[in-house]
Design a protein around this motif. Structure first.
Motif, PDB file in Angstrom:
ATOM      1  N   ASN A 114      45.149  26.437  24.898  1.00  0.00           N
ATOM      2  CA  ASN A 114      45.782  24.861  24.599  1.00  0.00           C
ATOM      3  C   ASN A 114      46.437  24.883  23.360  1.00  0.00           C
ATOM      4  N   LEU A 115      47.538  25.446  23.125  1.00  0.00           N
ATOM      5  CA  LEU A 115      48.336  25.609  22.007  1.00  0.00           C
ATOM      6  C   LEU A 115      48.817  24.277  21.548  1.00  0.00           C
ATOM      7  N   PRO A 116      48.199  23.586  20.300  1.00  0.00           N
ATOM      8  CA  PRO A 116      48.499  22.459  20.206  1.00  0.00           C
ATOM      9  C   PRO A 116      50.050  22.020  19.696  1.00  0.00           C
ATOM     10  N   GLN A 117      50.663  23.152  19.343  1.00  0.00           N
ATOM     11  CA  GLN A 117      52.182  23.061  19.049  1.00  0.00           C
ATOM     12  C   GLN A 117      53.019  22.787  20.284  1.00  0.00           C
ATOM     13  N   LEU A 118      52.491  22.837  21.555  1.00  0.00           N
ATOM     14  CA  LEU A 118      53.414  22.515  22.754  1.00  0.00           C
ATOM     15  C   LEU A 118      53.261  21.079  22.933  1.00  0.00           C
ATOM     16  N   ARG A 157      48.258  20.072   4.399  1.00  0.00           N
ATOM     17  CA  ARG A 157      47.218  18.932   4.408  1.00  0.00           C
ATOM     18  C   ARG A 157      47.824  17.728   3.748  1.00  0.00           C
ATOM     19  N   ASN A 158      48.665  17.975   2.665  1.00  0.00           N
ATOM     20  CA  ASN A 158      49.271  16.964   1.958  1.00  0.00           C
ATOM     21  C   ASN A 158      50.200  16.151   2.914  1.00  0.00           C
ATOM     22  N   TYR A 159      50.864  16.814   3.820  1.00  0.00           N
ATOM     23  CA  TYR A 159      51.926  16.104   4.666  1.00  0.00           C
ATOM     24  C   TYR A 159      51.352  15.708   6.328  1.00  0.00           C
ATOM     25  N   HIS A 160      50.025  15.876   6.129  1.00  0.00           N
ATOM     26  CA  HIS A 160      49.394  15.723   7.367  1.00  0.00           C
ATOM     27  C   HIS A 160      50.038  16.331   8.697  1.00  0.00           C
ATOM     28  N   VAL A 161      50.653  17.712   8.666  1.00  0.00           N
ATOM     29  CA  VAL A 161      51.180  18.215   9.616  1.00  0.00           C
ATOM     30  C   VAL A 161      50.372  19.304  10.114  1.00  0.00           C
ATOM     31  N   GLY A 162      50.676  20.005  11.215  1.00  0.00           N
ATOM     32  CA  GLY A 162      49.962  21.129  11.751  1.00  0.00           C
ATOM     33  C   GLY A 162      50.393  22.319  10.818  1.00  0.00           C
ATOM     34  N   GLN A 190      41.345  17.078  11.189  1.00  0.00           N
ATOM     35  CA  GLN A 190      41.904  16.827  12.458  1.00  0.00           C
ATOM     36  C   GLN A 190      43.254  16.385  12.123  1.00  0.00           C
ATOM     37  N   ASP A 191      43.825  15.992  11.173  1.00  0.00           N
ATOM     38  CA  ASP A 191      45.362  15.723  11.126  1.00  0.00           C
ATOM     39  C   ASP A 191      46.220  16.829  10.985  1.00  0.00           C
ATOM     40  N   ASN A 192      45.533  18.195  10.437  1.00  0.00           N
ATOM     41  CA  ASN A 192      46.539  19.211  10.567  1.00  0.00           C
ATOM     42  C   ASN A 192      45.923  20.378  11.197  1.00  0.00           C
TER      43      ASN A 192
END
Length: 338
Positions: free
Chosen positions: A7-11, A64-69, A115-117
């Protein structure tokens, strides 16, 4: 444990970043010796391991700082049989160091993921030959056999997927997709192009992707472009064409120089990070599924941060004034919250 293989989250539509140009950063900014551009060779000693650990931590911190994967791409672009043998690695030693490269990323993910990244671990495959020149080209069957052992090592090391970077002809890409499918690994294909937006073979990017799709029954998770400047390929990305929906990732060079010019350069051309960020924002307007953003030759965390600032609809900066969090909605409106 392979957390995301099924389940690739970048999809999703969430934004993910990658690292920048690992080899150029380690050579030109850190002063390290990488024979044959082989970053994996650093893993053979403690100082090299620490240098790679520091490198990946800088991008984990940025995510982590930008809340991205974050796609954690292993330092194994050169860790295939031909390049490994050139550097004195036996098959067993090469498998061990590929496994070690993935283990390092597991440590980074355990330390930094929230959970955010979400952090996805990718086993990086490079071309059998030169990254810029499609010499000694293999058939698809030969490429499938050649790359399978490294893909199996990534699978056994619990990578989430494999990503073939700097593919410069179609048959090698097809073989990699087939090998990954045969061993149960998701796979991403990243092509490189020349200044005219075409593969080094002269084939158009559109036709190259279409050929891989036909030969593999659309088995690749998605496609990327890397090791070219946005000005080299932006014009071939005609907005609205269905094939563009398969492109999710860009890892551009900092420099607008050609591959031949970069090969001859003895210094790094790190371009303009802010300008590169703006160019990525323009690419996102053309590519509706583009959500994996990183860099290649000459880029580092400055460029990736500029890309975050240009492309995130909402981005975060921590203020020193009272420890407040400023949410800026690029490029004009903003609000401050406690």
């Amino acid at each position: 444990m392979a957390l995301y293989r099924n389940n690739l989250p970048q999809l999703s539509s969430d934004l993910f970043i990658t690292d920048g140009g690992i080899e150029t950063t380690l050579i030109f900014r850190e002063g390290l010796d990488l024979p044959d551009f082989a970053a994996f060779d650093l893993l053979k000693h403690d100082a090299g391991y620490r240098a790679l650990e520091k490198y990946f931590r800088s991008y984990a911190t940025l995510a982590r700082n930008y809340h991205v994967g974050l796609i954690l791409e292993s330092a194994t672009w050169r860790a295939n049989p031909d390049w490994g043998a050139k550097l004195g690695y036996s098959s067993a030693a090469l498998a061990q160091i590929n496994h070690q490269a993935i283990a390092l990323l597991h440590d980074i993910r355990q330390e930094y993921e929230t959970q955010d990244n979400r952090m996805v671990i990718s086993g990086c495959l490079g071309p059998r030959g030169d990254g810029y020149v499609p010499s000694d080209a293999m058939t698809a069957d030969e490429a499938q056999h050649y790359h399978r052992a490294q893909i199996e090592t990534f699978r056994d090391a619990d990578a989430d997927l494999v990503t073939a970077i700097t593919m410069n002809y179609v048959e090698e890409a097809i073989g990699i997709v087939r090998a990954a499918r045969a061993v149960g690994m998701p796979v991403v294909i990243s092509f490189t192009v020349e200044t005219d937006g075409k593969l080094p073979t002269g084939q158009s990017l559109k036709n190259a992707i279409a050929q891989v799709e036909r030969a593999t029954d659309r088995a690749a998770a998605y496609y990327m472009l890397n090791c070219a400047h946005p000005t080299h390929f932006a014009e071939v990305l005609t907005a609205g064409e269905p094939w563009l929906e398969r492109i999710r990732g860009i890892r551009a060079n900092a420099s607008a120089k050609s591959h031949a010019e970069l090969n001859e350069s003895e210094t790094i051309d790190d371009g303009n990070p802010a300008e590169l960020g703006s160019q990525y924002r323009e690419l996102k307007a053309k590519l509706k599924n583009l959500n994996v953003l990183g860099g290649c030759c000459g880029t580092d965390e400055r460029h990736i941060e500029a890309i975050c600032q240009a492309c995130l609809p909402v981005w975060w900066t921590h203020l020193s004034n009272g420890g407040q969090l400023q949410i800026q909605r690029s490029p004009f409106s903003q609000k401050t919250v406690a």
